[in-house]
Write an enzyme that holds these catalytic residues in place. Structure first.
Site, PDB file in Angstrom:
ATOM      1  N   HIS A   1       0.478  -0.313   9.970  1.00 58.41           N
ATOM      2  CA  HIS A   1       1.846  -0.717  10.892  1.00 58.41           C
ATOM      3  C   HIS A   1       1.558   0.188  12.116  1.00 58.41           C
ATOM      4  O   HIS A   1       1.544  -0.670  13.108  1.00 58.41           O
ATOM      5  CB  HIS A   1       2.953  -0.312   9.779  1.00 58.41           C
TER       6      HIS A   1
ATOM      7  N   ASP B   1      -0.457  -7.278   3.200  1.00 55.68           N
ATOM      8  CA  ASP B   1       0.678  -6.406   2.771  1.00 55.68           C
ATOM      9  C   ASP B   1       1.458  -6.979   1.878  1.00 55.68           C
ATOM     10  O   ASP B   1       0.873  -7.109   0.542  1.00 55.68           O
ATOM     11  CB  ASP B   1       1.344  -6.022   4.126  1.00 55.68           C
TER      12      ASP B   1
END
Length: 452
Positions: A272, A323
């Site tokens: 991220h 993800d």
């Protein structure tokens, strides 16, 4: 060792150029030879239409999150309310149901051209925290699922010790923890021993996050990674609240805490890195840490847009992940890196198609401990992903614009053939396991029926 010959209408070859009439000879699990400029298929060669790419690498996955698709999107809440729904799902799984769910999810990935997955694994124990008879039963289920679906796996075994910065574990979080880093390392060592010498499995390590692992425990995880020479992944600065709590507790950002405790480096992937400072960007770049962007999840959870180009230019290598699996489509993730930066900067042209394809292929594989994959060259893993150039999304591309069309217009539905480690697992858009939609429907229905 058997040999197979493939003839690609077009293929994306090093150093990032499209070549026509490419013959690929495969011996066992590896590419034996590459010959471009062959106008017609040799006798007996399998013809691969469209543009053939190296296998894609999904560098960040939580397989069980796939069961939340279509559930959490109806909520008007925040990342934190989404997390509560995810915890509800986490309570339902056992090794058998996780095997069925992960097999279906990994098969969906393979249909999308993914030949290697980085599974960020923290669902270790029973819902009340009691270890299974085999403490790695859930990890073994994930490895078995990957093999059944036809892709390689980097099982990134996560250390998870606290419920937040300075916060005790609560509820289902107890199934994520081993109690301390030393006990985590004992369990992880057993997992390593179980797959020693397995070419299709890499047992890596993960610090779940600065929220979940106090700094005094981080070096144990880093030592494990360095000792075994395996990947080390960590969630970093996904939410502003994470940064605020970290600065209040440690007088440092999450990236700075990780740097101070030996986590950053060339084997490490920061996942991220959405809310990073200029100093954080410099630390990630100078340490040559990989950064995994997951744009669909970051949009879905309203995280924000991370400075991918700035991190790349500072020295970090960018990779891609799906993800939470709001969609499983690395072409979407690749183009979103560029398109999201256009939105943030009001300017076009941050990334070339070849750079984004590298993030989805060679860079992703290297970050997962498979540096000999993700490229079409002799000696590399025999992963061939063929994308249609005649669908309603891609028609009219031509050879000159094939790479740009795949990155900026194709979807996972345009993948029609996947050879993974020398084995054809997808042909004409169909997986060897059969109806993957039905597998997903059954597996997701099972866990939702338990109480999601």
């Amino acid at each position: 060792m058997s040999e197979l010959t493939y003839w690609c209408e077009l293929a994306w070859l090093p150093p990032g150029e499209v070549a026509a009439g490419v013959v690929v000879t495969v011996s066992g699990t590896r590419i034996a030879d590459i010959t471009p400029g062959v106008p017609d298929p040799p006798p007996g060669a399998v013809r691969l239409r469209g543009l053939t790419l190296p296998g894609l690498a999904n560098a960040h996955s939580h397989a069980f999150h796939r069961a939340l698709r279509g559930v959490t999107q109806a909520s008007e809440g925040s990342f934190w309310t989404w997390r509560d729904q995810m915890y509800g799902l986490a309570r339902t799984l056992d090794p058998d149901s996780y095997l069925r769910l992960a097999t279906a999810v990994f098969a969906e990935m393979t249909l999308a051209g993914i030949t290697c997955v980085g599974e960020f694994h923290y669902l270790h124990h029973t819902p009340d925290g009691t270890p299974y008879d085999d403490p790695n039963a859930m990890g073994h289920a994930l490895v078995a699922a990957a093999r059944e679906a036809g892709l390689r796996i980097a099982l990134l075994d996560s250390c998870y010790l606290s419920g937040g910065v300075g916060v005790a574990l609560d509820g289902v979080q107890h199934r994520f923890t081993d109690g301390d880093a030393e006990r985590w390392a004992v369990r992880a060592e057993a997992l390593c021993a179980a797959y020693a010498g397995a070419p299709d499995v890499e047992i890596g390590a993960a610090v779940h996050s600065v929220r979940a692992v106090p700094p005094e425990h981080m070096r144990t995880v880093a030592t494990f990674s360095h000792h075994h020479g395996v990947p080390l992944h960590v969630h970093v600065s996904e939410q502003r609240a994470e940064n605020t709590a970290c600065v209040e507790m440690y007088s440092a950002t999450p990236v700075q805490v990780l740097h101070e405790h030996g986590i950053l480096g060339p084997r490490t992937t920061a996942v991220h890195a959405t809310h990073v400072t200029e100093a954080d960007v410099a630390l990630l770049g100078q340490s040559t840490t990989h950064v995994c962007m997951c744009p669909t999840t970051e949009r879905d959870l309203a995280d924000g847009i991370g400075p991918a180009r700035a991190m790349h230019d500072a020295g970090a290598t960018i990779t891609l992940g799906s993800d939470s699996h709001a969609v499983v489509d690395l072409f979407e993730e690749a183009r979103a890196v560029e398109l999201d930066e256009r939105l943030a900067s009001e300017r076009r042209g941050h990334w070339r198609a070849a750079e984004l394809l590298t993030a989805a292929t060679a860079a992703g594989h290297a970050s997962l401990g498979f540096p000999d994959a993700g490229t079409l060259c002799p000696g590399a893993w025999a992963d061939l992903v063929s994308v249609r150039l005649d669908s309603v999304r891609t028609a009219g591309a031509g050879a000159a614009g094939a790479a740009e069309t795949v990155v900026f217009a194709a979807t996972a539905a345009d993948v029609h053939s996947v050879v993974s480690g020398g084995r054809q697992v997808v042909a004409e858009g169909h997986h060897v396991l059969g109806d993957v939609g039905a597998l997903l429907e059954s597996a997701i229905g099972e866990v939702r029926g338990v109480g999601v």
